[in-house]
Design a protein around this motif. Sequence first.
Motif, PDB file in Angstrom:
ATOM      1  N   ILE A  85       0.871  -1.182   0.000  1.00 49.83           N
ATOM      2  CA  ILE A  85       0.000   0.000   0.000  1.00 49.83           C
ATOM      3  C   ILE A  85       0.900   1.222   0.000  1.00 49.83           C
ATOM      4  O   ILE A  85       1.784   1.351   0.847  1.00 49.83           O
ATOM      5  CB  ILE A  85      -0.916   0.043   1.237  1.00 49.83           C
ATOM      6  CG1 ILE A  85      -1.773  -1.226   1.344  1.00 49.83           C
ATOM      7  CG2 ILE A  85      -1.818   1.275   1.188  1.00 49.83           C
ATOM      8  CD1 ILE A  85      -2.627  -1.270   2.601  1.00 49.83           C
ATOM      9  N   ALA A  86       0.679   2.123  -0.963  1.00 47.68           N
ATOM     10  CA  ALA A  86       1.496   3.336  -1.069  1.00 47.68           C
ATOM     11  C   ALA A  86       0.619   4.568  -0.920  1.00 47.68           C
ATOM     12  O   ALA A  86      -0.406   4.711  -1.598  1.00 47.68           O
ATOM     13  CB  ALA A  86       2.224   3.372  -2.410  1.00 47.68           C
ATOM     14  N   LEU A  87       1.025   5.438  -0.012  1.00 46.35           N
ATOM     15  CA  LEU A  87       0.398   6.747   0.176  1.00 46.35           C
ATOM     16  C   LEU A  87       1.476   7.769  -0.140  1.00 46.35           C
ATOM     17  O   LEU A  87       2.356   8.041   0.676  1.00 46.35           O
ATOM     18  CB  LEU A  87      -0.109   6.880   1.610  1.00 46.35           C
ATOM     19  CG  LEU A  87      -0.708   8.225   2.051  1.00 46.35           C
ATOM     20  CD1 LEU A  87      -1.823   8.661   1.124  1.00 46.35           C
ATOM     21  CD2 LEU A  87      -1.199   8.139   3.482  1.00 46.35           C
ATOM     22  N   GLY A  88       1.445   8.286  -1.366  1.00 41.53           N
ATOM     23  CA  GLY A  88       2.573   9.088  -1.829  1.00 41.53           C
ATOM     24  C   GLY A  88       3.818   8.215  -1.857  1.00 41.53           C
ATOM     25  O   GLY A  88       3.801   7.099  -2.386  1.00 41.53           O
ATOM     26  N   ASP A  89       4.906   8.708  -1.263  1.00 43.99           N
ATOM     27  CA  ASP A  89       6.149   7.939  -1.196  1.00 43.99           C
ATOM     28  C   ASP A  89       6.217   7.031   0.025  1.00 43.99           C
ATOM     29  O   ASP A  89       7.199   6.304   0.210  1.00 43.99           O
ATOM     30  CB  ASP A  89       7.356   8.897  -1.163  1.00 43.99           C
ATOM     31  CG  ASP A  89       7.484   9.694  -2.451  1.00 43.99           C
ATOM     32  OD1 ASP A  89       7.120   9.159  -3.511  1.00 43.99           O
ATOM     33  OD2 ASP A  89       7.951  10.851  -2.381  1.00 43.99           O
ATOM     34  N   PHE A  90       5.185   7.070   0.853  1.00 48.88           N
ATOM     35  CA  PHE A  90       5.160   6.230   2.053  1.00 48.88           C
ATOM     36  C   PHE A  90       4.556   4.872   1.680  1.00 48.88           C
ATOM     37  O   PHE A  90       3.395   4.790   1.265  1.00 48.88           O
ATOM     38  CB  PHE A  90       4.337   6.905   3.142  1.00 48.88           C
ATOM     39  CG  PHE A  90       4.239   6.116   4.415  1.00 48.88           C
ATOM     40  CD1 PHE A  90       5.356   5.894   5.212  1.00 48.88           C
ATOM     41  CD2 PHE A  90       3.019   5.597   4.831  1.00 48.88           C
ATOM     42  CE1 PHE A  90       5.272   5.171   6.390  1.00 48.88           C
ATOM     43  CE2 PHE A  90       2.920   4.878   6.011  1.00 48.88           C
ATOM     44  CZ  PHE A  90       4.045   4.662   6.791  1.00 48.88           C
ATOM     45  N   VAL A  91       5.338   3.825   1.838  1.00 52.80           N
ATOM     46  CA  VAL A  91       4.930   2.493   1.400  1.00 52.80           C
ATOM     47  C   VAL A  91       4.956   1.532   2.575  1.00 52.80           C
ATOM     48  O   VAL A  91       5.925   1.490   3.346  1.00 52.80           O
ATOM     49  CB  VAL A  91       5.852   1.970   0.278  1.00 52.80           C
ATOM     50  CG1 VAL A  91       5.458   0.555  -0.128  1.00 52.80           C
ATOM     51  CG2 VAL A  91       5.818   2.911  -0.929  1.00 52.80           C
ATOM     52  N   VAL A  92       3.889   0.753   2.723  1.00 53.85           N
ATOM     53  CA  VAL A  92       3.822  -0.301   3.741  1.00 53.85           C
ATOM     54  C   VAL A  92       3.566  -1.617   3.017  1.00 53.85           C
ATOM     55  O   VAL A  92       2.608  -1.732   2.247  1.00 53.85           O
ATOM     56  CB  VAL A  92       2.709  -0.021   4.764  1.00 53.85           C
ATOM     57  CG1 VAL A  92       2.607  -1.177   5.766  1.00 53.85           C
ATOM     58  CG2 VAL A  92       2.964   1.289   5.493  1.00 53.85           C
ATOM     59  N   GLU A  93       4.419  -2.585   3.281  1.00 54.42           N
ATOM     60  CA  GLU A  93       4.286  -3.887   2.637  1.00 54.42           C
ATOM     61  C   GLU A  93       3.824  -4.927   3.661  1.00 54.42           C
ATOM     62  O   GLU A  93       4.264  -4.928   4.809  1.00 54.42           O
ATOM     63  CB  GLU A  93       5.622  -4.307   2.018  1.00 54.42           C
ATOM     64  CG  GLU A  93       6.068  -3.369   0.896  1.00 54.42           C
ATOM     65  CD  GLU A  93       7.361  -3.826   0.236  1.00 54.42           C
ATOM     66  OE1 GLU A  93       7.951  -4.811   0.709  1.00 54.42           O
ATOM     67  OE2 GLU A  93       7.763  -3.187  -0.753  1.00 54.42           O
ATOM     68  N   GLY A  94       2.924  -5.787   3.227  1.00 57.69           N
ATOM     69  CA  GLY A  94       2.449  -6.863   4.080  1.00 57.69           C
ATOM     70  C   GLY A  94       1.532  -6.410   5.198  1.00 57.69           C
ATOM     71  O   GLY A  94       1.422  -7.090   6.222  1.00 57.69           O
ATOM     72  N   HIS A  95       0.858  -5.285   5.009  1.00 54.51           N
ATOM     73  CA  HIS A  95      -0.028  -4.771   6.052  1.00 54.51           C
ATOM     74  C   HIS A  95      -1.292  -5.629   6.123  1.00 54.51           C
ATOM     75  O   HIS A  95      -1.884  -5.969   5.099  1.00 54.51           O
ATOM     76  CB  HIS A  95      -0.396  -3.317   5.737  1.00 54.51           C
ATOM     77  CG  HIS A  95      -1.168  -2.628   6.811  1.00 54.51           C
ATOM     78  ND1 HIS A  95      -0.695  -2.496   8.099  1.00 54.51           N
ATOM     79  CD2 HIS A  95      -2.382  -2.023   6.793  1.00 54.51           C
ATOM     80  CE1 HIS A  95      -1.571  -1.829   8.832  1.00 54.51           C
ATOM     81  NE2 HIS A  95      -2.614  -1.543   8.062  1.00 54.51           N
ATOM     82  N   VAL A  96      -1.715  -5.984   7.334  1.00 58.97           N
ATOM     83  CA  VAL A  96      -2.902  -6.810   7.516  1.00 58.97           C
ATOM     84  C   VAL A  96      -4.123  -5.900   7.683  1.00 58.97           C
ATOM     85  O   VAL A  96      -4.116  -4.964   8.480  1.00 58.97           O
ATOM     86  CB  VAL A  96      -2.755  -7.731   8.730  1.00 58.97           C
ATOM     87  CG1 VAL A  96      -4.050  -8.525   8.970  1.00 58.97           C
ATOM     88  CG2 VAL A  96      -1.593  -8.698   8.521  1.00 58.97           C
ATOM     89  N   ALA A  97      -5.174  -6.219   6.906  1.00 60.51           N
ATOM     90  CA  ALA A  97      -6.379  -5.400   6.916  1.00 60.51           C
ATOM     91  C   ALA A  97      -7.613  -6.290   6.966  1.00 60.51           C
ATOM     92  O   ALA A  97      -7.588  -7.451   6.548  1.00 60.51           O
ATOM     93  CB  ALA A  97      -6.431  -4.515   5.661  1.00 60.51           C
ATOM     94  N   GLY A  98      -8.694  -5.734   7.485  1.00 62.83           N
ATOM     95  CA  GLY A  98      -9.977  -6.410   7.440  1.00 62.83           C
ATOM     96  C   GLY A  98     -10.663  -6.139   6.111  1.00 62.83           C
ATOM     97  O   GLY A  98     -10.352  -5.168   5.415  1.00 62.83           O
ATOM     98  N   VAL A  99     -11.597  -6.989   5.753  1.00 60.83           N
ATOM     99  CA  VAL A  99     -12.335  -6.861   4.495  1.00 60.83           C
ATOM    100  C   VAL A  99     -13.809  -6.649   4.807  1.00 60.83           C
ATOM    101  O   VAL A  99     -14.404  -7.392   5.610  1.00 60.83           O
ATOM    102  CB  VAL A  99     -12.159  -8.105   3.608  1.00 60.83           C
ATOM    103  CG1 VAL A  99     -12.963  -7.957   2.316  1.00 60.83           C
ATOM    104  CG2 VAL A  99     -10.691  -8.339   3.302  1.00 60.83           C
TER     105      VAL A  99
END
Length: 264
Positions: A74-88
């Motif tokens: 998930i990328a918000l501008g240049d801020f990137v988080v990989e493998g983030h766990v989210a609900g659906v």
Amino acid sequence: MTTVTFDRLQHLVQVPVTVGTAEYRFLVDTGIGTTVISSAVADRLDGATTGETFTGRRMSGQAIEVPLVRVPRIALGDFVVEGHVAGVADLGDEFAGILGPTFFENHTVTTDPDARTLTIQPRESFVADGPEIPLDVRRESVSADPFAQLVLPSGREITVEVDTGSDSLILDTRFAVDCGVDLGGPDVTTRTGTDETGYVWQRHWATIAGSVHLAAAAETVQAAPRVLFQDIIHDGLVGTGYLERYRMTFDITGARVVLGARTL
């Protein structure tokens, strides 16, 4: 440091987010607990299901269970988080997801309501520019919920969730007397309705005669606020109507909120 421009969906901050190669509109919400993505976005994530679920509660107490997925990127501008766990969840058509507090672990996120910018930086780089409000961060599984102390007109101190998903100052009905409010009085607006879970709610709106402030900073006083009273599982929630009087910096890892002066 990353700065992005946001727009609004009602009172909510909405930002452009890239998941994989596709761009979506996500909300940013300190009170959501865990990041949530829409079913449509989740369906495009190959093999991301964790096989686990998370159960959270609405402020009125109903349990909401969601399946969990691991989002590759998930990328918000240049801020990137990989493998983030989210609900659906089924979020409808207006937005594709909600970024919760844990998305910003080890970083500060500053909301400037005048410039309409969201700035993310490593928390060790941030220099506090206003009163620091300590948070009681309650963690469960993938969720983190921030709480702070609020002083009512009676002098009573209560624990409120810091929730930018709400636009109102919401208090449990048992605190009406501490605010000098008769919920049956002629100056109170009362409505009853049913939410999407079938729960029947009753809400009371009143302008209180006194003032409230965060216990850690008397200078955050707000006189005669409009308050929503409802039977809820928390003492209360403090929303954007209170918080966006400031340029707010949220630091979930450091368990604090910093309230800087607005530029306008």
